[in-house]
Motif scaffolding. Structure first.
Motif, PDB file in Angstrom:
ATOM      1  N   ASP A 161       0.920  -1.325   0.178  1.00 12.78           N
ATOM      2  CA  ASP A 161       0.034  -0.145  -0.060  1.00 12.78           C
ATOM      3  C   ASP A 161       0.882   1.251  -0.036  1.00 12.78           C
ATOM      4  OD1 ASP A 161       0.874  -0.560   2.608  1.00 12.78           O
ATOM      5  OD2 ASP A 161      -0.722   0.123   3.526  1.00 12.78           O
ATOM      6  N   ARG A 196      -4.902  -0.777  -5.487  1.00  6.63           N
ATOM      7  CA  ARG A 196      -4.459  -1.383  -4.228  1.00  6.63           C
ATOM      8  C   ARG A 196      -5.523  -1.112  -3.067  1.00  6.63           C
ATOM      9  NH1 ARG A 196       1.202   1.370  -3.491  1.00  6.63           N
ATOM     10  NH2 ARG A 196       0.122   3.314  -4.170  1.00  6.63           N
ATOM     11  N   ARG A 197      -5.661  -2.216  -2.193  1.00  6.61           N
ATOM     12  CA  ARG A 197      -6.484  -2.048  -0.896  1.00  6.61           C
ATOM     13  C   ARG A 197      -5.345  -2.366   0.232  1.00  6.61           C
ATOM     14  NH1 ARG A 197      -9.119  -5.266   2.434  1.00  6.61           N
ATOM     15  NH2 ARG A 197      -8.915  -7.177   1.258  1.00  6.61           N
ATOM     16  N   GLY A 198      -5.003  -1.546   0.919  1.00  3.38           N
ATOM     17  CA  GLY A 198      -4.353  -1.726   2.060  1.00  3.38           C
ATOM     18  C   GLY A 198      -4.782  -2.153   3.403  1.00  3.38           C
ATOM     19  N   ARG A 206       1.986  -3.592   7.382  1.00  5.77           N
ATOM     20  CA  ARG A 206       1.139  -3.448   6.320  1.00  5.77           C
ATOM     21  C   ARG A 206       1.209  -4.482   5.216  1.00  5.77           C
ATOM     22  NH1 ARG A 206      -2.988  -0.409   7.623  1.00  5.77           N
ATOM     23  NH2 ARG A 206      -2.970   0.191   5.583  1.00  5.77           N
ATOM     24  N   ALA A 208      -1.077  -5.419   1.210  1.00  6.84           N
ATOM     25  CA  ALA A 208      -2.141  -4.838   0.228  1.00  6.84           C
ATOM     26  C   ALA A 208      -2.735  -5.939  -0.590  1.00  6.84           C
ATOM     27  CB  ALA A 208      -1.879  -3.611  -0.654  1.00  6.84           C
TER      28      ALA A 208
END
Length: 382
Positions: A161, A196-198, A206, A208
């Motif tokens: 992300d 992107r989805r973090g 983290r 994504a």
């Protein structure tokens, strides 16, 4: 065999240890986790000032040409502090792909920015169906003139992300599980068609989910052979496994020391619980597992540059088996011997266990690599 460090290696180890001791205490780590990106840009700049971000690159490229031993030393200190910054995906994975598969133009463009801490990378390879198999790739890459057009979905992209560039595996030919026909591409994370989805992982880092829809990639942004990129992926992942082994050793050592210190102070039945022989045995077993893991981390560092790919893969599978089993034992015992306090967010023991658990699952857990070793005929020839 001589395992003594050189003066430069000791300086690297000591400098990083002092930096993390001063600025990466457990309470400080929790504050870094609250940042918008989930880690500290200020610490990333400090790593650059210390020279850590130049580790994979030659002096001509602005780095200092460190090898597997230097990577091991840095990773162990990162594990001791369970750091949150994207050092593994950017420097070990991203730097490894550039070093082994990047052309001169890509290296000249990316290396100085990475050394200065201005460019972050992430490796997008895992897919919903692939589990731990690096050759199981359904994402596709098709030629369109001088460019490639990528389509597909990638999951659990570590620090994907916040990355500026994504190293993406995509199939250029063949069926989904063929070993040939896999290309490796450098994709601009902000390119049209990239979504992107973090999210935060269980250990506080983290990751994504990444979707590629008609993403155009210049022909010069291909790493290695677009028709046979799996050997490049295997090599870089093997180097990452060596780094993960060292990181796990650092985390296990702190978990063990923390547990022993707790046993000396926690009172039960009017005496420290460390005075009970049964608990002493469990603490001793933790130390045995830790030292076995440390030996395998040394073995991983020595094997990371093995030119025979098959032998290197077997060595790293053996490393993952021992590191995974040791990490599980040390982490579980740390939780049990601390009691209820270990599963609270306010105490560090649980955080170390979470990192060790994620470490085991990264690039294949112990069970996966046991099977891989069995299929390869064992770690040593009969």
């Amino acid at each position: 065999m001589d395992f003594d460090l050189t003066e430069e290696q000791r300086l690297l180890q000591d400098s990083l240890a002092r930096l993390l001791a001063d600025r990466y205490g457990f309470e400080q780590r929790k504050e870094y986790m609250k940042a918008p990106e989930g880690w500290s840009r200020e610490m990333w700049s400090s790593y650059a000032e210390l020279g850590l971000l130049g580790l994979p690159f030659s002096e001509e490229e602005g780095g200092f040409g460190g090898g597997p031993v230097e990577t091991m030393l840095v990773a162990e200190q990162m594990g001791r502090a369970i750091t949150l910054e994207p050092w593994l995906p950017t420097m070990v994975l991203g730097g490894g792909f550039l070093r082994h598969g990047g052309n001169d133009a890509l290296r000249a463009e990316f290396a100085p920015k990475m050394v200065a801490g201005e460019l972050l990378m992430a490796f997008a390879h895992t897919e919903r169906q692939s589990r731990y198999d690096l050759h199981d790739v359904a994402s596709t890459a098709r030629r369109d003139g001088s460019c490639w057009v990528l389509d597909g979905r990638k999951g659990m992209v570590l620090h994907g992300d916040s990355a500026d560039k994504l190293v993406v595996t995509a199939r250029t030919a063949g069926e989904r599980r063929d070993h040939r026909g896999i290309g490796v591409f450098v994709v601009d994370a902000g390119a049209q068609g990239v979504t992107r989805r973090g999210y935060r992982t269980v250990d506080g880092q983290r990751a994504a989910e990444v979707e590629l829809s008609g993403v155009r990639v210049d022909g010069g942004a291909v790493l290695g052979d677009p028709a046979d990129g799996l050997p490049l992926v295997d090599r870089v992942v093997d180097e990452a496994i060596a780094a993960l082994a060292a990181e796990a050793v650092g985390a296990m050592e702190v978990a063990h020391n923390m547990t022993v210190d707790y046993m000396k102070t926690r009172q039960q039945f009017g005496r420290p619980i460390g005075s009970f022989q049964a608990l002493q045995h469990r603490a001793a077993d933790m130390l045995v597992q830790l030292e076995q893991a440390r030996s395998m981390a040394y073995f991983a560092a020595m094997s990371a540059e093995e030119p025979d790919a098959a032998e290197r893969r077997k060595a790293m599978a053996a490393v993952k088996v021992q590191i995974g089993r040791s990490a599980r034992f040390v982490g579980q015992q740390a939780i049990q011997l601390h009691g209820g306090i270990a599963v609270t967010m306010e105490y560090a023991a649980g955080h170390y266990f979470k990192r060790l658990t994620v470490n085991d699952a990264t690039f294949g857990d112990a069970d996966h690599h046991v099977r891989a070793l069995a299929e390869a005929g064992g770690a040593l020839a009969a």
